[in-house]
Design a protein around this motif. Sequence first.
Motif, PDB file in Angstrom:
ATOM      1  N   LEU A  94       0.801  -1.215   0.000  1.00 16.11           N
ATOM      2  CA  LEU A  94       0.000   0.000   0.000  1.00 16.11           C
ATOM      3  C   LEU A  94       0.838   1.271   0.000  1.00 16.11           C
ATOM      4  CD1 LEU A  94      -2.726   1.478   0.277  1.00 16.11           C
ATOM      5  CD2 LEU A  94      -2.643   1.011   2.738  1.00 16.11           C
ATOM      6  N   TYR A  95       1.936   1.297   0.762  1.00 12.57           N
ATOM      7  CA  TYR A  95       2.712   2.524   0.911  1.00 12.57           C
ATOM      8  C   TYR A  95       4.036   2.491   0.144  1.00 12.57           C
ATOM      9  CZ  TYR A  95      -0.648   3.620   4.570  1.00 12.57           C
ATOM     10  OH  TYR A  95      -1.805   3.883   5.263  1.00 12.57           O
ATOM     11  N   ASP A  96       4.228   1.466  -0.698  1.00 15.98           N
ATOM     12  CA  ASP A  96       5.488   1.349  -1.426  1.00 15.98           C
ATOM     13  C   ASP A  96       5.443   2.184  -2.699  1.00 15.98           C
ATOM     14  OD1 ASP A  96       6.412  -0.500   0.447  1.00 15.98           O
ATOM     15  OD2 ASP A  96       5.387  -2.136  -0.606  1.00 15.98           O
ATOM     16  N   GLY A  97       6.338   3.170  -2.769  1.00 18.23           N
ATOM     17  CA  GLY A  97       6.394   4.037  -3.942  1.00 18.23           C
ATOM     18  C   GLY A  97       7.809   4.211  -4.414  1.00 18.23           C
ATOM     19  N   ALA A  98       8.073   5.356  -5.029  1.00 16.52           N
ATOM     20  CA  ALA A  98       9.409   5.635  -5.547  1.00 16.52           C
ATOM     21  C   ALA A  98      10.406   5.722  -4.397  1.00 16.52           C
ATOM     22  CB  ALA A  98       9.406   6.941  -6.334  1.00 16.52           C
ATOM     23  N   THR A  99      11.519   5.033  -4.540  1.00 16.73           N
ATOM     24  CA  THR A  99      12.540   5.014  -3.487  1.00 16.73           C
ATOM     25  C   THR A  99      13.046   6.422  -3.202  1.00 16.73           C
ATOM     26  OG1 THR A  99      13.222   2.814  -4.211  1.00 16.73           O
ATOM     27  CG2 THR A  99      14.765   4.055  -2.818  1.00 16.73           C
ATOM     28  N   GLY A 103       7.026   7.676  -0.467  1.00 17.89           N
ATOM     29  CA  GLY A 103       5.797   7.051  -0.918  1.00 17.89           C
ATOM     30  C   GLY A 103       5.157   7.672  -2.136  1.00 17.89           C
ATOM     31  N   PHE A 104       5.874   8.552  -2.826  1.00 18.83           N
ATOM     32  CA  PHE A 104       5.317   9.128  -4.053  1.00 18.83           C
ATOM     33  C   PHE A 104       5.065   8.006  -5.059  1.00 18.83           C
ATOM     34  CE2 PHE A 104       5.447  11.090  -8.233  1.00 18.83           C
ATOM     35  CZ  PHE A 104       4.718  12.248  -8.050  1.00 18.83           C
ATOM     36  N   ALA A 105       3.900   8.052  -5.735  1.00 18.03           N
ATOM     37  CA  ALA A 105       3.488   7.064  -6.734  1.00 18.03           C
ATOM     38  C   ALA A 105       3.087   5.730  -6.117  1.00 18.03           C
ATOM     39  CB  ALA A 105       4.557   6.839  -7.807  1.00 18.03           C
ATOM     40  N   SER A 106       2.955   5.680  -4.796  1.00 17.39           N
ATOM     41  CA  SER A 106       2.455   4.461  -4.158  1.00 17.39           C
ATOM     42  C   SER A 106       0.946   4.357  -4.339  1.00 17.39           C
ATOM     43  CB  SER A 106       2.785   4.480  -2.663  1.00 17.39           C
ATOM     44  OG  SER A 106       2.049   5.512  -2.012  1.00 17.39           O
ATOM     45  N   THR A 107       0.401   3.205  -3.996  1.00 15.56           N
ATOM     46  CA  THR A 107      -1.050   3.033  -4.035  1.00 15.56           C
ATOM     47  C   THR A 107      -1.736   4.031  -3.106  1.00 15.56           C
ATOM     48  OG1 THR A 107      -0.778   0.683  -4.526  1.00 15.56           O
ATOM     49  CG2 THR A 107      -2.927   1.381  -3.701  1.00 15.56           C
ATOM     50  N   ALA A 108      -1.165   4.221  -1.925  1.00 17.14           N
ATOM     51  CA  ALA A 108      -1.737   5.172  -0.969  1.00 17.14           C
ATOM     52  C   ALA A 108      -1.750   6.587  -1.543  1.00 17.14           C
ATOM     53  CB  ALA A 108      -0.953   5.136   0.337  1.00 17.14           C
ATOM     54  N   HIS A 109      -0.651   6.954  -2.201  1.00 15.60           N
ATOM     55  CA  HIS A 109      -0.567   8.286  -2.805  1.00 15.60           C
ATOM     56  C   HIS A 109      -1.655   8.468  -3.858  1.00 15.60           C
ATOM     57  CE1 HIS A 109       1.730  11.035  -5.810  1.00 15.60           C
ATOM     58  NE2 HIS A 109       0.890  11.746  -5.086  1.00 15.60           N
ATOM     59  N   VAL A 110      -1.806   7.489  -4.752  1.00 14.68           N
ATOM     60  CA  VAL A 110      -2.801   7.599  -5.815  1.00 14.68           C
ATOM     61  C   VAL A 110      -4.217   7.574  -5.238  1.00 14.68           C
ATOM     62  CG1 VAL A 110      -3.735   6.452  -7.865  1.00 14.68           C
ATOM     63  CG2 VAL A 110      -1.253   6.638  -7.548  1.00 14.68           C
ATOM     64  N   ALA A 111      -4.460   6.723  -4.238  1.00 20.75           N
ATOM     65  CA  ALA A 111      -5.774   6.695  -3.603  1.00 20.75           C
ATOM     66  C   ALA A 111      -6.112   8.057  -3.009  1.00 20.75           C
ATOM     67  CB  ALA A 111      -5.814   5.618  -2.531  1.00 20.75           C
ATOM     68  N   GLY A 112      -5.114   8.721  -2.460  1.00 18.30           N
ATOM     69  CA  GLY A 112      -5.343  10.044  -1.896  1.00 18.30           C
ATOM     70  C   GLY A 112      -5.684  11.066  -2.962  1.00 18.30           C
ATOM     71  N   ASP A 142      -1.041   6.157   7.891  1.00 13.53           N
ATOM     72  CA  ASP A 142      -1.341   7.466   7.302  1.00 13.53           C
ATOM     73  C   ASP A 142      -2.834   7.694   7.454  1.00 13.53           C
ATOM     74  OD1 ASP A 142      -1.855   9.714   5.823  1.00 13.53           O
ATOM     75  OD2 ASP A 142      -0.749   9.080   4.042  1.00 13.53           O
ATOM     76  N   PRO A 143      -3.241   8.535   8.383  1.00 11.22           N
ATOM     77  CA  PRO A 143      -4.676   8.740   8.657  1.00 11.22           C
ATOM     78  C   PRO A 143      -5.466   9.239   7.452  1.00 11.22           C
ATOM     79  CG  PRO A 143      -3.327   9.650  10.409  1.00 11.22           C
ATOM     80  CD  PRO A 143      -2.382   9.286   9.300  1.00 11.22           C
TER      81      PRO A 143
END
Length: 813
Positions: A94-99, A103-112, A142-143
């Motif tokens: 969920l929170y894995d994005g660009a190293t 967390g940019f480009a992660s699933t959480a980022h896009v969901a937000g 991440d609330p």
Amino acid sequence: MTHLPRVVIAAPASGHGKTTVATGLMAALRRRGLAVSGHKVGPDYIDPGYHGLATGRPGRNLDPQMVGEERLVPLLLNGARGADVAVVEGVMGLYDGATGRQGFASTAHVAGVLDAPVVLVVDVSHAARSVAAVVHGMATFDPSVRVAGVILNKVASDRHAAEVRDALVEKGFDVLGVLHRDAGISAPGRHLGLVPVAEQRSAEASIDRLASRIEACVDLDAVLRVAATAPALDGTAWSAQDEVSPVGGEPLIAVAGGRAFTFRYAETDELLRAAGCRVVEFDPLVDRTLPQGTQGIYLGGGFPETHLVALAGNTSMLESLRSAVRSGVPTVAECAGLLYLCETLDGTPMVGAVPADARMTARLTLGYRRTETGVVGHEFHRTTLSTRSGETPAWVLDGESEGFALDPAGVGHATLHASYLHTHWAGNPSAAEEFADRGRRTTPHTESPSAHVVSVAGPADQRDMRTRPASVASRWHHGDRETGPGLVDLAVNVQHLDRPQWLDEALHASLRDRSYPDASRAVDALAARFARPAEQVLPTAGAAEAFTLIARARPWRQPVVVHPQFREPDRALLAAGHTPTHVVLHRAHGFELDPSAIPGDADLVVIGNPTNPTGRLHSAAAVRALCRPGRVVVVDEAFMDAVPGEPESVAGVQDSGLFVIRSLTKTWAIPGVRAGFVLGDPDVLSACAEQQPEWSVSSPALAALVACASPEARIETAERAAQVVEQRRHLERLLAERAIPFVEWSAAPFVLAQVGDGVRDALRDRGIAVRRADTFPGLDTTWVRIATRDHATTARLAAALDDVHQRRKAVLA
């Protein structure tokens, strides 16, 4: 503001079953009659292929790295036009994005960015109550991320499920579904991940089984309630027309497709079309040359290493591409396209337009790359290149050269751009406009008239085809060329039932009439049969004349033929001076018609229903969805009278621009009479009539039309259709017993079967003639079309297949 119910399917990590659940949800919701749009976070090409199969519309990517955060909502709304709900599959955890980018480009980022609720899929095979701790951590990390439910995957037992569920409920999480272990619903893997859907013969069955599992194990109503909680979106749907301007001239861009080149973002084609291009897909595995008049070539990603022998064996395509690239036709090649253009791949000769040799390695190259020009792309491969020094690179990445920018024709600028970098043109639309403009200013590439001539029959046919390239000549192949003295005919679709006495009497009576043909009685009979005004009916000398008249009726700008398909529409259009675009329906998608795949500017669309040779029966709703102002839709219903009740026929529909072509040839066994007719829009029909020679429809043909429109004929038609169904089911049973793949849902008097290379010739040696299928765009030499016949005749085919199998088995032993 746009209200779009939507949900993001995420997981704690890769491997928990996101693709399985997301794809199954899409398919299950579609079964409910909902229009579902499928989306994928990140650059992945393969998952959207499964999404497309599940939803019946193109899968779309949402990747802030490639297109920018600001385009995510517009791209979502574009892909979800007309959809009732959007399902977005996440990437990795969920929170894995660009190293290094928090967390940019992660699933959480896009969901937000999409303001969408998240449903977590969790593999619980190695835990129980601990699952609740993991989910709780995911939800509170991440609330701003709203975890609205959980789907448990790979549950061992009901007791195990209860333990996990109780712990989750204690923490306030809703369990929306419980999936027990089922290895049968996972897609097979490969060295770069899943096998693309286009290469999965059983993909449709897997999706169907997966939809049933999701329906049984997931609370779909609860998922829809979660999706409905997503607030309205403040944004405008992305439109390719808003991103680029037409360059003029309608340059023809040849785009690689088929099983070897499955990676291409849907927006690529849309941008090229918006820039004024005619986008024509070709299959390097099957087609022998590039489309005539090619002014640009796009070779995307895929798995050429998996299809080395077939690619190398299609030497005429290698030569065609080599010639086009060297003559300066603008060419973009990404990853697989680069490998295909190299001198060799693992020692096997390829196109030879790029001065490099490629080979497979154990090392995986994976990740985003930013070029010095600011373009962000993605690399994903296990190959490496051995190159000559001194070549101009396509890109510069972190100070290092990448790929090739070559000027093989010496025009003063690079016309070939080849590299490992996959780019998403929605994030760089000027690339599409520049490519289109380069194509507009390029002389159309044509094959030498004498090049690649293939003999598909005897000397007379060679004389007829000598001036045609093989890619065109082979398209004119007809089933009657497969038959011959002493052969059992399973190649021609004409039914072998005896003609009814009343039809023979009508034919004989017409020969006693010494007057010139008068079509008025036939027009009145057909008008009454299909409840249409007489001005909407035109008798023709078979379907072939009907296609010729339509091709000549107007100066078509963008004619489209939906393939695999009967040969005659292409032939008629080319003879009338038009170059048709092909929209190829694929086995991986069940050869199902997707109206959104038709170019928006197409002013003529031709499709078969049921289609020759797949037997696919498209829904009347899908066919009618092709209609739009300024467009003529031609539906070839030559086999519709073999479908009991004709449930999907549009012969009685009077939509503007809708044309139906019918023929009496097949059901009534009168190919020599050439009796057919057109039903449709009177304005276009009158233009067709103006092109028709006087008395082109013979008196016997007109008599047959009258006789076969009678109530007596309708009764006979129903009986013959029922017999076709029984014979087809018998043929399918014999094929299934021999584990021979075939298109299961044929509605026509034939079955398309994948018997394997060389089997058609081996059957001919044993006295059985079947129809080759590689002359139909989108199919290869492993496929044949088999006509339905009586049980005894079909038994002879089965015995011949058994003999072929035993002989091959003995040779291998």
